[in-house]
Scaffold this active site. Structure first.
Site, mmCIF file in Angstrom:
data_model
loop_
_atom_site.group_PDB
_atom_site.id
_atom_site.type_symbol
_atom_site.label_atom_id
_atom_site.label_comp_id
_atom_site.label_asym_id
_atom_site.label_seq_id
_atom_site.Cartn_x
_atom_site.Cartn_y
_atom_site.Cartn_z
ATOM 1 N N ASN A 159 0.803 -1.233 0.000
ATOM 2 C CA ASN A 159 0.000 0.000 0.000
ATOM 3 C C ASN A 159 0.828 1.271 0.000
ATOM 4 O O ASN A 159 0.315 2.346 -0.277
ATOM 5 C CB ASN A 159 -0.954 0.014 1.200
ATOM 6 N N GLN A 193 -5.041 -3.665 -2.033
ATOM 7 C CA GLN A 193 -4.551 -2.688 -3.015
ATOM 8 C C GLN A 193 -4.444 -3.282 -4.429
ATOM 9 O O GLN A 193 -4.053 -2.582 -5.362
ATOM 10 C CB GLN A 193 -3.186 -2.135 -2.592
ATOM 11 N N SER A 213 -11.302 -5.090 0.791
ATOM 12 C CA SER A 213 -11.964 -4.014 1.528
ATOM 13 C C SER A 213 -12.939 -3.276 0.617
ATOM 14 O O SER A 213 -12.643 -3.067 -0.567
ATOM 15 C CB SER A 213 -10.898 -3.033 2.031
ATOM 16 N N HIS A 215 -13.969 -0.024 0.824
ATOM 17 C CA HIS A 215 -13.746 1.397 0.510
ATOM 18 C C HIS A 215 -12.545 1.665 -0.403
ATOM 19 O O HIS A 215 -12.285 2.815 -0.756
ATOM 20 C CB HIS A 215 -13.675 2.232 1.794
ATOM 21 N N THR A 251 -25.801 -9.325 13.500
ATOM 22 C CA THR A 251 -26.675 -9.030 12.363
ATOM 23 C C THR A 251 -25.883 -8.282 11.299
ATOM 24 O O THR A 251 -25.139 -7.349 11.601
ATOM 25 C CB THR A 251 -27.895 -8.203 12.844
ATOM 26 N N CYS A 340 -3.305 4.935 7.788
ATOM 27 C CA CYS A 340 -3.547 4.478 9.156
ATOM 28 C C CYS A 340 -2.418 4.878 10.107
ATOM 29 O O CYS A 340 -2.633 4.986 11.293
ATOM 30 C CB CYS A 340 -3.695 2.967 9.187
#
Ligand SMILES: Cc1ncc(COP(=O)(O)O)c(C=O)c1O
Length: 398
Positions: A159, A193, A213, A215, A251, A340
């Site tokens: 990344n 990535q 992922s 997003h 849920t 991050c």
């Protein structure tokens, strides 16, 4: 690009969600609100939507729908792949037998920190080095495999640098080794990535566990998925109800699952799209290296060994965080290292593993492109960057 518009060059941190994805998600907040576990029609229409999303993912990965588990993020998927497998394997181990994981020094923190944590629980972890190009060496990997090795976790695309790791080759190597081994070595890859650019056919790659992922593929935040090859031992980390084949209680985040399904169908990976992004990236790299003195490109030299969307540079005498802030003031969004860790002023562990000095690692900038990046935006970036660097170098006196 409108005049004065801001320029987003941080697609590796996150991508804007496609409007098509939003439209597909919208009904699952207020109109279609049943609990998928309910047997009445409110519930069943929601279960059908989850099943459809799972089918969409299945097609993309060339796997069975029973092999997909939706999670809350890629970080969770990485944790689940590693900890879930180990939890199941531990139950099969004889007393005194250790678990051995091989990973690399350049993994995302979701894998690295998980491995560090597991070391406290008596798990043996080998962290493979990388070359100056940021790529692991297959012979190094072979040399570390022992009869005790249980899991290899190597990311598909880094990344920070975009360096592509030899996943298919590792898959083939393990296929051979596993033929002769008493117990199987399982293979996980974090493909977060890679998804927009490289083949994600799990059969072709020979992986047992595969992380994605939402997003990073123009889908929603807060959703990820883990592919688990049939027959791979894995235990749930979140116990409770029997959602997701009993592997992740709670849920389901229905709208987000619908969203990741649509986002995955939107990955076209067309030669045209890839070629276009490579062209823009190469223009960016050429421009930066020729227009800014005392600059180096971090990562593989061969363009083929880099994912199309990431370029990482070090600018002598410039501090990365200062550069990101200065670019932001000019309306350009880029980053140092991974999003991050960008709040922590530690030099990038990835660049350090590649042999950069602390100073070089601190002076790095990651520029990442996406499907909305235009030629005009790259031109504008190339106009702004040299001036910003010159000003910062003047201030620092370096
Ligand atoms: C390679 C890689 N793995 C994992 C993650 C974590 O993804 P998520 O935000 O979905 O937890 C990222 C995000 O930056 C990433 O780039």
């Amino acid at each position: 690009m409108k005049q004065g518009a801001r320029i987003y060059l941080d697609y590796a941190a996150t991508t804007p969600m496609d409007k098509k994805v939003l439209r597909a998600m919208e009904p699952y907040f207020c109109e279609k609100y049943g609990n998928p576990a309910s047997i009445h029609s409110w519930g069943q229409e929601i279960q059908a939507a989850i099943d459809k999303a799972r089918e969409q993912v299945t097609k993309f990965l060339n796997c069975k729908s029973s092999e997909i588990v939706f999670t809350g993020s890629a970080s969770e998927s990485d944790n689940f792949a590693i900890r879930g497998l180990l939890k199941a394997l531990k139950r099969r181990k004889r007393a005194g037998e250790k678990i051995h994981i091989i990973t690399s020094q350049i993994e995302h923190k979701a894998v690295l920190e998980t491995c560090h944590d597991l070391e406290k629980e008596n798990v043996k972890v080998t962290y493979l080095p990388v070359g100056n190009d940021g790529i692991i060496n297959l012979d190094d990997l072979k040399a570390e495999i022992t009869p005790e090795t249980d899991l290899i976790s190597i990311m598909y695309v880094n990344n920070e640098t975009g360096a592509i790791q030899p996943i298919e080759k590792i898959g083939r190597l393990l296929e051979e080794i596993n033929k002769t081994k008493e117990h199987r070595i399982f293979f996980h890859t974090d493909a977060v990535q890679a998804a927009n650019w490289l083949s994600c056919d799990v059969e072709e790659l020979g992986v047992d566990l595969f992380t994605l992922s939402g997003h990073k593929i123009y889908g929603p935040k807060g959703v990820g998925m883990l592919y688990i090859r049939q027959g791979t031992p894995i235990s749930s980390l979140i116990t409770g109800g029997d959602q997701e084949w009993g592997l992740r209680a709670g849920t389901e985040n229905v709208a987000a699952i619908v969203g990741i399904g649509i986002a995955i169908t939107g990955i076209r990976n067309t030669k045209y799209e890839i070629r276009n992004t490579i062209k823009l990236r190469d223009k960016l790299v050429r421009g930066v290296l020729t227009q800014v003195s005392k600059t180096q490109l971090n990562g593989p030299e061969k363009p083929k060994e880099r994912a199309p969307h990431i370029a990482n540079f070090s600018f002598k005498g410039v501090e990365g965080e200062g550069l990101v802030i200065s670019l932001d003031q000019k309306g350009i969004g880029a980053s140092t290292g991974s999003a991050c860790t960008s709040r922590a002023l530690k030099p990038s562990h990835v660049l350090m593993a590649m042999g950069l000095s602390e100073l070089e690692a601190h002076s790095s900038l990651r520029v990442s492109l996406g499907k909305y990046t235009t030629n005009i935006e790259i031109d504008r970036f190339l106009q702004v960057l040299p001036k910003v660097i010159e000003r910062l170098r003047k201030i620092s006196g370096r």
